[in-house]
Motif scaffolding. Sequence first.
Motif, PDB file in Angstrom:
ATOM      1  N   TYR A 127       0.836  -1.201   0.000  1.00 23.86           N
ATOM      2  CA  TYR A 127       0.000   0.000   0.000  1.00 23.86           C
ATOM      3  C   TYR A 127       0.878   1.261   0.000  1.00 23.86           C
ATOM      4  O   TYR A 127       0.637   2.201  -0.764  1.00 23.86           O
ATOM      5  N   VAL A 139      -8.711  -0.322  -2.617  1.00 22.88           N
ATOM      6  CA  VAL A 139      -8.404  -1.375  -1.645  1.00 22.88           C
ATOM      7  C   VAL A 139      -9.672  -2.214  -1.487  1.00 22.88           C
ATOM      8  O   VAL A 139     -10.748  -1.682  -1.203  1.00 22.88           O
ATOM      9  N   CYS A 141     -11.421  -5.389   0.458  1.00 25.57           N
ATOM     10  CA  CYS A 141     -11.411  -6.295   1.606  1.00 25.57           C
ATOM     11  C   CYS A 141     -12.151  -7.565   1.185  1.00 25.57           C
ATOM     12  O   CYS A 141     -13.383  -7.540   1.047  1.00 25.57           O
ATOM     13  N   MET A 156     -13.094  -2.730   9.052  1.00 27.64           N
ATOM     14  CA  MET A 156     -12.822  -1.507   8.300  1.00 27.64           C
ATOM     15  C   MET A 156     -11.978  -0.517   9.101  1.00 27.64           C
ATOM     16  O   MET A 156     -11.083   0.123   8.564  1.00 27.64           O
ATOM     17  N   LYS A 160      -8.248   0.783   8.123  1.00 25.14           N
ATOM     18  CA  LYS A 160      -7.952   2.218   8.004  1.00 25.14           C
ATOM     19  C   LYS A 160      -6.743   2.601   8.857  1.00 25.14           C
ATOM     20  O   LYS A 160      -5.851   3.319   8.423  1.00 25.14           O
ATOM     21  N   LEU A 165      -5.026   4.808   5.864  1.00 25.86           N
ATOM     22  CA  LEU A 165      -5.728   5.106   4.612  1.00 25.86           C
ATOM     23  C   LEU A 165      -6.027   6.581   4.450  1.00 25.86           C
ATOM     24  O   LEU A 165      -6.459   7.242   5.380  1.00 25.86           O
ATOM     25  N   TYR A 167      -8.526   8.615   2.360  1.00 31.78           N
ATOM     26  CA  TYR A 167      -9.706   8.437   1.513  1.00 31.78           C
ATOM     27  C   TYR A 167      -9.802   9.457   0.381  1.00 31.78           C
ATOM     28  O   TYR A 167     -10.631   9.326  -0.508  1.00 31.78           O
ATOM     29  N   THR A 171     -10.051   4.491  -2.821  1.00 32.77           N
ATOM     30  CA  THR A 171     -11.402   3.973  -2.618  1.00 32.77           C
ATOM     31  C   THR A 171     -11.283   2.636  -1.893  1.00 32.77           C
ATOM     32  O   THR A 171     -10.352   1.873  -2.160  1.00 32.77           O
ATOM     33  N   VAL A 172     -12.213   2.362  -0.972  1.00 34.65           N
ATOM     34  CA  VAL A 172     -12.191   1.089  -0.244  1.00 34.65           C
ATOM     35  C   VAL A 172     -13.543   0.392  -0.439  1.00 34.65           C
ATOM     36  O   VAL A 172     -14.591   1.026  -0.330  1.00 34.65           O
ATOM     37  N   THR A 174     -15.707  -3.452   0.421  1.00 38.49           N
ATOM     38  CA  THR A 174     -15.753  -4.819   0.948  1.00 38.49           C
ATOM     39  C   THR A 174     -16.263  -5.699  -0.188  1.00 38.49           C
ATOM     40  O   THR A 174     -16.996  -5.244  -1.064  1.00 38.49           O
TER      41      THR A 174
END
Length: 196
Positions: A127, A139, A141, A156, A160, A165, A167, A171-172, A174
């Motif tokens: 990362y 990212v 999950c 989450m 983070k 992270l 933001y 972008t994250v 799941t």
Amino acid sequence: MIIKSSSYAVSAVREDQYPKDNLPEIALVGRSNVGKSSLINTLLKRKNLARTSSQPGKTQTLNFYKVNEKFYLVDVPGYGYAKVSQKKRQEFGEMIQDYLETRPNLKGLIILVDSRHEPTKDDIAMYDYAQYLNIPILVVCTKMDKIKKSQTNKVMSGLKKKLNLNYDHVTVLTFSSVTKLHVTELSNWIEKRINE
């Protein structure tokens, strides 16, 4: 994004073996066994296009999958698997670095992290390294079906904190290949990158 066609294009270990048609590319990186192949198969609605392996560390090449004749998904060898020799790991590292740092067609990077475990040193290093590439990062999950819904917020916030992270640039999502969680959002993110 509607998937009309997808096919395995080529496996490569060096630049002269990469596709020559200058289509945009989205790379997927993550630890061995994090679910890269499952994500590719789920996204492309194919059962076994990307081979899933019960033997982590098996993918040792960059695998290019051509989608809609418009772009490539690039499955990058998994990192952090202990049974692969130090020399092999170094070779992987150089191959991945060469690709990520010199490929002008690369439009985005998807970093997969297993939701069942805290991000490892390798995840954090990848990362941090990705920040220097100056390309959009997503990212993901993975394996969210394997954890209780009540654990989602904990996962989450751990992610983070561990990855520090930002933001604004990242972008994250799941994801689960079993329940198809956030497949549409994943597809939209890719489509946006390849059209930029």
